[in-house]
Design a protein around this motif. Structure first.
Motif, PDB file in Angstrom:
ATOM      1  N   ASN A 237     -32.780 -20.533  -4.676  1.00 39.18           N
ATOM      2  CA  ASN A 237     -34.115 -19.956  -4.552  1.00 39.18           C
ATOM      3  C   ASN A 237     -34.838 -20.083  -5.891  1.00 39.18           C
ATOM      4  N   PRO A 238     -36.167 -20.001  -5.880  1.00 39.87           N
ATOM      5  CA  PRO A 238     -36.921 -20.201  -7.124  1.00 39.87           C
ATOM      6  C   PRO A 238     -37.088 -18.939  -7.964  1.00 39.87           C
ATOM      7  N   TYR A 239     -36.467 -17.826  -7.564  1.00 36.01           N
ATOM      8  CA  TYR A 239     -36.757 -16.549  -8.205  1.00 36.01           C
ATOM      9  C   TYR A 239     -35.648 -16.010  -9.100  1.00 36.01           C
ATOM     10  N   ASN A 240     -34.389 -16.170  -8.672  1.00 40.45           N
ATOM     11  CA  ASN A 240     -33.324 -15.471  -9.378  1.00 40.45           C
ATOM     12  C   ASN A 240     -31.996 -16.196  -9.200  1.00 40.45           C
ATOM     13  N   ASP A 241     -31.102 -16.050 -10.172  1.00 39.72           N
ATOM     14  CA  ASP A 241     -29.731 -16.562 -10.075  1.00 39.72           C
ATOM     15  C   ASP A 241     -28.807 -15.440  -9.620  1.00 39.72           C
ATOM     16  N   LEU A 242     -27.571 -15.791  -9.331  1.00 37.58           N
ATOM     17  CA  LEU A 242     -26.565 -14.787  -9.014  1.00 37.58           C
ATOM     18  C   LEU A 242     -26.093 -14.114 -10.296  1.00 37.58           C
ATOM     19  N   PRO A 243     -25.625 -12.871 -10.219  1.00 39.60           N
ATOM     20  CA  PRO A 243     -24.932 -12.301 -11.376  1.00 39.60           C
ATOM     21  C   PRO A 243     -23.688 -13.146 -11.641  1.00 39.60           C
ATOM     22  N   VAL A 244     -23.370 -13.329 -12.904  1.00 39.87           N
ATOM     23  CA  VAL A 244     -22.271 -14.232 -13.258  1.00 39.87           C
ATOM     24  C   VAL A 244     -20.955 -13.774 -12.643  1.00 39.87           C
ATOM     25  N   TRP A 245     -20.728 -12.458 -12.576  1.00 37.81           N
ATOM     26  CA  TRP A 245     -19.459 -11.976 -12.017  1.00 37.81           C
ATOM     27  C   TRP A 245     -19.292 -12.400 -10.560  1.00 37.81           C
ATOM     28  N   LEU A 246     -20.383 -12.497  -9.812  1.00 37.93           N
ATOM     29  CA  LEU A 246     -20.287 -12.910  -8.415  1.00 37.93           C
ATOM     30  C   LEU A 246     -20.063 -14.415  -8.313  1.00 37.93           C
ATOM     31  N   ASN A 247     -20.814 -15.173  -9.076  1.00 36.34           N
ATOM     32  CA  ASN A 247     -20.688 -16.631  -9.051  1.00 36.34           C
ATOM     33  C   ASN A 247     -19.296 -17.077  -9.488  1.00 36.34           C
ATOM     34  N   GLU A 248     -18.851 -16.578 -10.642  1.00 37.86           N
ATOM     35  CA  GLU A 248     -17.531 -16.976 -11.149  1.00 37.86           C
ATOM     36  C   GLU A 248     -16.414 -16.289 -10.373  1.00 37.86           C
ATOM     37  N   GLY A 249     -16.660 -15.074  -9.913  1.00 34.62           N
ATOM     38  CA  GLY A 249     -15.638 -14.368  -9.144  1.00 34.62           C
ATOM     39  C   GLY A 249     -15.309 -15.069  -7.846  1.00 34.62           C
ATOM     40  N   LEU A 250     -16.316 -15.566  -7.148  1.00 31.71           N
ATOM     41  CA  LEU A 250     -16.076 -16.317  -5.916  1.00 31.71           C
ATOM     42  C   LEU A 250     -15.294 -17.597  -6.209  1.00 31.71           C
ATOM     43  N   ALA A 251     -15.674 -18.305  -7.273  1.00 28.03           N
ATOM     44  CA  ALA A 251     -14.966 -19.537  -7.627  1.00 28.03           C
ATOM     45  C   ALA A 251     -13.509 -19.247  -7.978  1.00 28.03           C
ATOM     46  N   MET A 252     -13.259 -18.170  -8.711  1.00 28.75           N
ATOM     47  CA  MET A 252     -11.886 -17.790  -9.052  1.00 28.75           C
ATOM     48  C   MET A 252     -11.120 -17.352  -7.804  1.00 28.75           C
ATOM     49  N   TYR A 253     -11.790 -16.605  -6.930  1.00 29.27           N
ATOM     50  CA  TYR A 253     -11.131 -16.093  -5.729  1.00 29.27           C
ATOM     51  C   TYR A 253     -10.632 -17.227  -4.846  1.00 29.27           C
ATOM     52  N   PHE A 254     -11.432 -18.289  -4.702  1.00 29.00           N
ATOM     53  CA  PHE A 254     -11.035 -19.385  -3.820  1.00 29.00           C
ATOM     54  C   PHE A 254     -10.132 -20.406  -4.497  1.00 29.00           C
ATOM     55  N   GLU A 255      -9.878 -20.222  -5.790  1.00 30.89           N
ATOM     56  CA  GLU A 255      -8.798 -20.971  -6.440  1.00 30.89           C
ATOM     57  C   GLU A 255      -7.445 -20.505  -5.910  1.00 30.89           C
ATOM     58  N   GLY A 256      -7.351 -19.224  -5.603  1.00 30.64           N
ATOM     59  CA  GLY A 256      -6.083 -18.643  -5.181  1.00 30.64           C
ATOM     60  C   GLY A 256      -5.756 -17.432  -6.030  1.00 30.64           C
ATOM     61  N   ASP A 257      -4.491 -17.027  -6.014  1.00 33.12           N
ATOM     62  CA  ASP A 257      -4.069 -15.867  -6.799  1.00 33.12           C
ATOM     63  C   ASP A 257      -4.334 -16.082  -8.285  1.00 33.12           C
ATOM     64  N   LEU A 258      -4.578 -14.977  -8.986  1.00 36.72           N
ATOM     65  CA  LEU A 258      -4.790 -15.069 -10.425  1.00 36.72           C
ATOM     66  C   LEU A 258      -3.572 -15.665 -11.123  1.00 36.72           C
ATOM     67  N   GLN A 259      -3.818 -16.603 -12.003  1.00 37.77           N
ATOM     68  CA  GLN A 259      -2.719 -17.148 -12.801  1.00 37.77           C
ATOM     69  C   GLN A 259      -2.317 -16.131 -13.873  1.00 37.77           C
ATOM     70  N   THR A 260      -1.127 -16.318 -14.413  1.00 37.51           N
ATOM     71  CA  THR A 260      -0.510 -15.331 -15.308  1.00 37.51           C
ATOM     72  C   THR A 260      -1.396 -14.891 -16.472  1.00 37.51           C
ATOM     73  N   PRO A 261      -2.043 -15.783 -17.230  1.00 31.62           N
ATOM     74  CA  PRO A 261      -2.861 -15.315 -18.364  1.00 31.62           C
ATOM     75  C   PRO A 261      -3.983 -14.370 -17.927  1.00 31.62           C
ATOM     76  N   PHE A 262      -4.594 -14.638 -16.782  1.00 32.77           N
ATOM     77  CA  PHE A 262      -5.687 -13.789 -16.294  1.00 32.77           C
ATOM     78  C   PHE A 262      -5.140 -12.453 -15.780  1.00 32.77           C
ATOM     79  N   ALA A 263      -4.027 -12.517 -15.028  1.00 32.37           N
ATOM     80  CA  ALA A 263      -3.423 -11.292 -14.504  1.00 32.37           C
ATOM     81  C   ALA A 263      -2.965 -10.381 -15.632  1.00 32.37           C
ATOM     82  N   ASN A 264      -2.376 -10.964 -16.680  1.00 35.64           N
ATOM     83  CA  ASN A 264      -1.915 -10.176 -17.825  1.00 35.64           C
ATOM     84  C   ASN A 264      -3.087  -9.532 -18.566  1.00 35.64           C
ATOM     85  N   ALA A 265      -4.179 -10.297 -18.712  1.00 40.12           N
ATOM     86  CA  ALA A 265      -5.360  -9.756 -19.403  1.00 40.12           C
ATOM     87  C   ALA A 265      -5.940  -8.577 -18.639  1.00 40.12           C
ATOM     88  N   LEU A 266      -5.971  -8.684 -17.318  1.00 45.19           N
ATOM     89  CA  LEU A 266      -6.503  -7.599 -16.497  1.00 45.19           C
ATOM     90  C   LEU A 266      -5.593  -6.370 -16.562  1.00 45.19           C
TER      91      LEU A 266
END
Length: 355
Positions: A237-266
């Motif tokens: 759309n010409p008005y607004n982008d997605l919040p980064v957490w939603l855009n990157e969160g969806l991409a991470m979610y469809f990669e699969g389970d969190l890999q170890t470095p990300f899971a450990n950081a969380l």
């Protein structure tokens, strides 16, 4: 290594009265730029030559660029102009560019050529092609089984996206598989040394560096980048982008389970009460590796909560609300009944209860 398009013959020459185009060409020097040239003649001095061009990509406006060519007025002239992408930013491989000329002489005669379409291709490699539905994979190293495995990943992700978010490809996508990150970076203008993949959303193009023996990593990268492209098409759309957490969160979610470095950081951030807020994650992530790792991990967790707790229909409603140009808080409130601060509280309660 160059694509060369030339119009040169009495049958292709275009004229208005005595004003004539003798030749016209466009030469691609991938990825650095496009070189245009023209030769024209008239019974009187030619005084003005303009190049008009536009790029085939998603847009809400028909954007035409104009370049003024410098030359000495004469009855016969030749002129050149280079689109230097080191100054403007590059284009992905396979991009179509349309161009035409407008020429004037001192009598006031005006000639406009018919548009010509050319492909800005990466001709350094002998590309092979595999197409299924709206997805085309191009690769040059590895056998067909390698490409078919990546295609299987792409088709699986598209099914999962539809089932869990309702989002789907609206336009075809081309995915260029380079044999290494180094090869990929050679196709880009001033790439970062860590670049392993890139999505050119408005062009419908993805470029990833995947060696045939890197299918594990390559599959996750394919899922990540393809998700970005589908979500972009769904919410463009010409008005607004997605919040980064939603855009990157969806991409991470469809990669699969969190890999170890990300899971450990969380896990560590939960234990030490150092979680980033959802509102802070709406902006671009930190350039510092540790903070970025946590930001990606949290985004995965937030999206996972929204999908698993509220389902596909709500996520599709959220994406469609963003497509209408809604603000971040307004979109969440409309669909879920809470803004980003409310989501932050709900998410923290959920992950702390689960830890």
């Amino acid at each position: 290594l160059c694509l060369f398009v030339v119009l040169l013959s009495s049958g292709l020459a275009q004229a208005q009265g005595e004003l004539t185009i003798r030749s016209s060409s466009a030469e691609a020097d991938f990825p650095m730029g496009l070189n245009f040239s023209i030769s024209a003649q008239s019974s009187v001095s030619i005084t003005d030559i303009r190049l008009h061009y536009k790029v085939d990509r998603m847009s809400y406006a028909d954007v035409v660029s104009e370049a003024y060519l410098e030359f000495t007025p004469a009855t016969k002239v030749s002129a050149e102009w280079t689109w230097d992408m080191r100054k403007t930013g590059g284009l992905p491989p396979g991009t179509t560019v349309e161009y035409w000329w407008v020429v004037r002489d001192m009598k006031g005669s005006r000639l406009e050529t018919k548009p010509v379409r050319i492909k800005f291709d990466d001709t350094r490699y002998s590309w092979r092609k595999l197409t299924e539905g709206k997805v085309t994979i191009l690769w040059y190293q590895g056998d067909e089984a390698f490409a078919r495995e990546l295609m299987k990943v792409a088709q699986t992700v598209l099914v999962q996206l539809s089932q869990e978010t309702g989002a789907a490809l609206e336009k075809p996508v081309e995915i260029y598989i380079y044999a290494s990150s180094r090869d990929l970076q050679g196709a880009m203008i001033f790439p970062q040394e860590w670049t392993g993949g890139a999505t050119f959303n408005r062009h419908g193009t993805i470029s990833i560096g995947i060696a045939p023996n890197q299918l594990g990593w390559g599959s996750r990268a394919m899922a990540h980048e393809l998700t970005h492209l589908v979500i972009h098409q769904e919410t463009f759309n010409p008005y607004n982008d997605l919040p980064v957490w939603l855009n990157e969160g969806l991409a991470m979610y469809f990669e699969g389970d969190l890999q170890t470095p990300f899971a450990n950081a969380l896990a560590q951030a939960i234990a030490t009460n150092t979680l980033l807020t959802v509102r802070s994650l709406a902006s671009p992530f930190s350039a510092f590796a540790d903070e970025a790792t946590l930001a990606y991990a949290e985004s995965h967790s937030i999206v996972e909560l929204l999908i698993t707790k509220y389902g596909q229909s709500k996520m599709l409603d959220l994406l469609n609300t963003f497509r209408a140009g809604s603000g971040y808080d307004a979109a969440l409130t409309k669909v879920y009944g809470f803004d980003m601060d409310g989501l932050n509280s709900l998410w923290r309660q959920t992950i702390k209860a689960a830890s």
